[in-house]
Write an enzyme that holds these catalytic residues in place. Structure first.
Site, mmCIF file in Angstrom:
data_model
loop_
_atom_site.group_PDB
_atom_site.id
_atom_site.type_symbol
_atom_site.label_atom_id
_atom_site.label_comp_id
_atom_site.label_asym_id
_atom_site.label_seq_id
_atom_site.Cartn_x
_atom_site.Cartn_y
_atom_site.Cartn_z
ATOM 1 N N SER A 124 0.872 -1.180 0.000
ATOM 2 C CA SER A 124 0.000 0.000 0.000
ATOM 3 C C SER A 124 0.904 1.224 0.000
ATOM 4 O O SER A 124 1.806 1.364 0.814
ATOM 5 C CB SER A 124 -0.935 -0.018 1.202
ATOM 6 O OG SER A 124 -0.216 -0.152 2.402
ATOM 7 N N GLY A 152 -0.082 4.676 -0.227
ATOM 8 C CA GLY A 152 -0.746 5.957 0.000
ATOM 9 C C GLY A 152 -1.378 6.475 -1.277
ATOM 10 O O GLY A 152 -2.120 5.751 -1.960
ATOM 11 N N GLY A 211 -1.384 4.509 -4.571
ATOM 12 C CA GLY A 211 -2.223 3.340 -4.768
ATOM 13 C C GLY A 211 -1.578 2.051 -4.304
ATOM 14 O O GLY A 211 -0.745 2.058 -3.396
ATOM 15 N N ASP A 259 -5.587 -0.555 6.923
ATOM 16 C CA ASP A 259 -6.463 -1.570 7.518
ATOM 17 C C ASP A 259 -7.642 -1.875 6.595
ATOM 18 O O ASP A 259 -8.126 -3.011 6.541
ATOM 19 C CB ASP A 259 -6.965 -1.100 8.884
ATOM 20 C CG ASP A 259 -5.803 -0.845 9.856
ATOM 21 O OD1 ASP A 259 -4.766 -1.537 9.735
ATOM 22 O OD2 ASP A 259 -5.939 0.033 10.720
#
Lengths: 307, 307
Positions: free
Chosen positions: A213, A215, A218, A245
């Site tokens: 991940s 931010g 993507g 999460d």
């Protein structure tokens, strides 16, 4: 059933103040508190989508009782391994911006860890997917996730691992179905370098897939069969806490279906859920309307073959 | 026995951090917590001097249980009126300097207040002095201290009042034996003007004596028979939180002896105790060695006659 594990469960307390001025006294105008910790946030997202989810982990003392009480009020089934120590709190002081204070977690004894593992194995009997998220408390070995992954695999339960540092590194070798580091966690374990190369390095260490991940950049999914990049639907401003999460929650849902994972679909879903989490002010919540909109907008490019 | 009353008892939590940077995340390196609130601090000082002291007030919920547990561990007898609401916490972030966050107190219902008054009257039977300290929680009338002073006086118990705003103003008319405002509290009730004039104005409103704590300027005691000024032994640097509570503790001890108060002696004792509290990093603690030294050094000037 999806089982989320939070070895360092917390009570997340939010203080609203009119402005934060260091070295002065503040009247807290409102206090909010709820159960937290990464696995708990994953469970909240899954519960809001109607998934069959259960929470476990380690909790104790008065704060542990408050964590259990809050999950019960939220209608999220939870069964924690009990520890003698008092679970940690986090205090977030909000005055527009957020200033966070993270208490250290309580120390866990060897018998407490043994009892938890027995509980975990028992819960694995009803689980199809396990999500292992967050830090490992003091007193528990750095190979804690490696142990739990081995337990889960013995019961044919699929595993998603969202960890950092040594618990991530040692966990990889136990061959989880998905490892989901963010870019910083990836760099800490694989060393510096291009993200896709680092992700392939992680993949070589054991997991069946790696999802990074990144931010605003993507998601990057890497499997032996190819790799995919998915970008957020648009530039979003909001609260990025809990976005990772939400990605874990989406991937856990994808792991529920038996057979091979439909990666383009799973990654598009995860990107939409992550973006919807950014729009929500509280970690563990997602904006469901935005999520459904984003699902229409996000497409996952065709895979690049492995190099 | 000296009974101290804390209507808004708190759990004082201290977070040690390496430095406070607004809008960032902090690892708390150590957490300390103990029962607090002004009356609790007064009781701690008295207990450390071997005085027969008891704590009462209003407390509830898990935090109330933690407050009671801490006092029990400290060997300070406590019997609180129970409330449904969860007692407040204060969080002090320490990194050299101290940044304080005060939660609002829980609201108290009318039946809870009625039950507390009955408990207070019961405790008054064994008490010779009552200390009423600190703020009044939401739901309790601003005349709370006036009611308790009337109750105490009916049982021939002497009363020291350390309050602010309306609870102080309304309490004065119920004729406590001593009112102990600090300079800011005095100005809020008596209006601006020279301190001694303002103190005489307070005296005219009902109490038998007024003692104003003025920080580095020391104490001013005003009675119908005369007034006294006592200065600290020297310029002190330290933590002034709790210095006023040490003054209240010293004056409560002076009220224990039957008959007229020996004011020069009581004020010298209070000034020494206040200075010893400044030298201690935690409110409710005093530096006993420094206290005994200061007692030798401080003398109280002969009284000025009332004007």
């Amino acid at each position: 059933m999806i089982l989320t594990v939070t070895l360092n469960a917390a009570l997340d307390v939010t203080y609203e103040v009119d402005g934060l001025v260091p070295n002065s006294s503040h009247r807290v105008t409102a206090v909010h508190q709820r159960a937290g910790g990464k696995g708990v946030n994953v469970a909240r997202v899954l519960a809001s989508l109607g998934a069959d989810v259960r929470v476990t982990g380690l909790a104790g003392g008065r704060t542990g009782a408050e964590i259990a009480g809050d999950l019960s009020r939220a209608g999220i089934p939870a069964r924690f391994g009990t520890i003698e120590g008092d679970s940690r709190r986090t205090v977030t002081v909000v005055s527009g911006d957020a200033t966070v204070f993270n208490e250290p977690g309580p120390s866990v004894t060897e018998p407490e860890w043994r009892r938890f593992r027995a509980l975990f194995v028992e819960l694995c009997r009803d689980a199809r997917v396990v999500v292992l998220s967050g830090s490992v408390p003091p007193g528990v070995g750095q190979d804690a996730y490696a142990q739990l992954i081995a337990d889960a695999r013995r019961h044919d339960v699929r595993v998603l691992l969202d960890a950092d540092h040594e618990p991530l590194r040692l966990g990889l070798a136990a061959r989880p179905d998905v490892a989901k580091p963010n870019a910083a966690e990836l760099a800490r374990v694989a060393g510096p370098g291009p993200v896709e190369e680092a992700a392939r390095q992680l993949l070589a260490a054991g997991p069946a897939a790696v999802v990074v991940s990144r931010g605003a950049d993507g998601l990057l999914g890497v499997t032996p069969g190819g790799s995919w990049t998915v970008r957020p639907p648009r530039r979003l401003s909001g609260n990025p806490t809990g976005a990772g999460d939400a990605v874990a929650a989406a991937l856990a849902r994808a792991l529920l279906s038996p057979g091979p994972v439909d990666w383009p679909r799973a990654l598009a879903d995860a990107a939409a859920m992550s973006a919807a989490a950014v729009l929500s002010p509280v970690a563990g919540d997602i904006d469901l309307t935005a999520y459904r909109e984003f699902l229409q907008e996000i497409t996952c490019r065709s895979p690049r073959p492995p190099r």
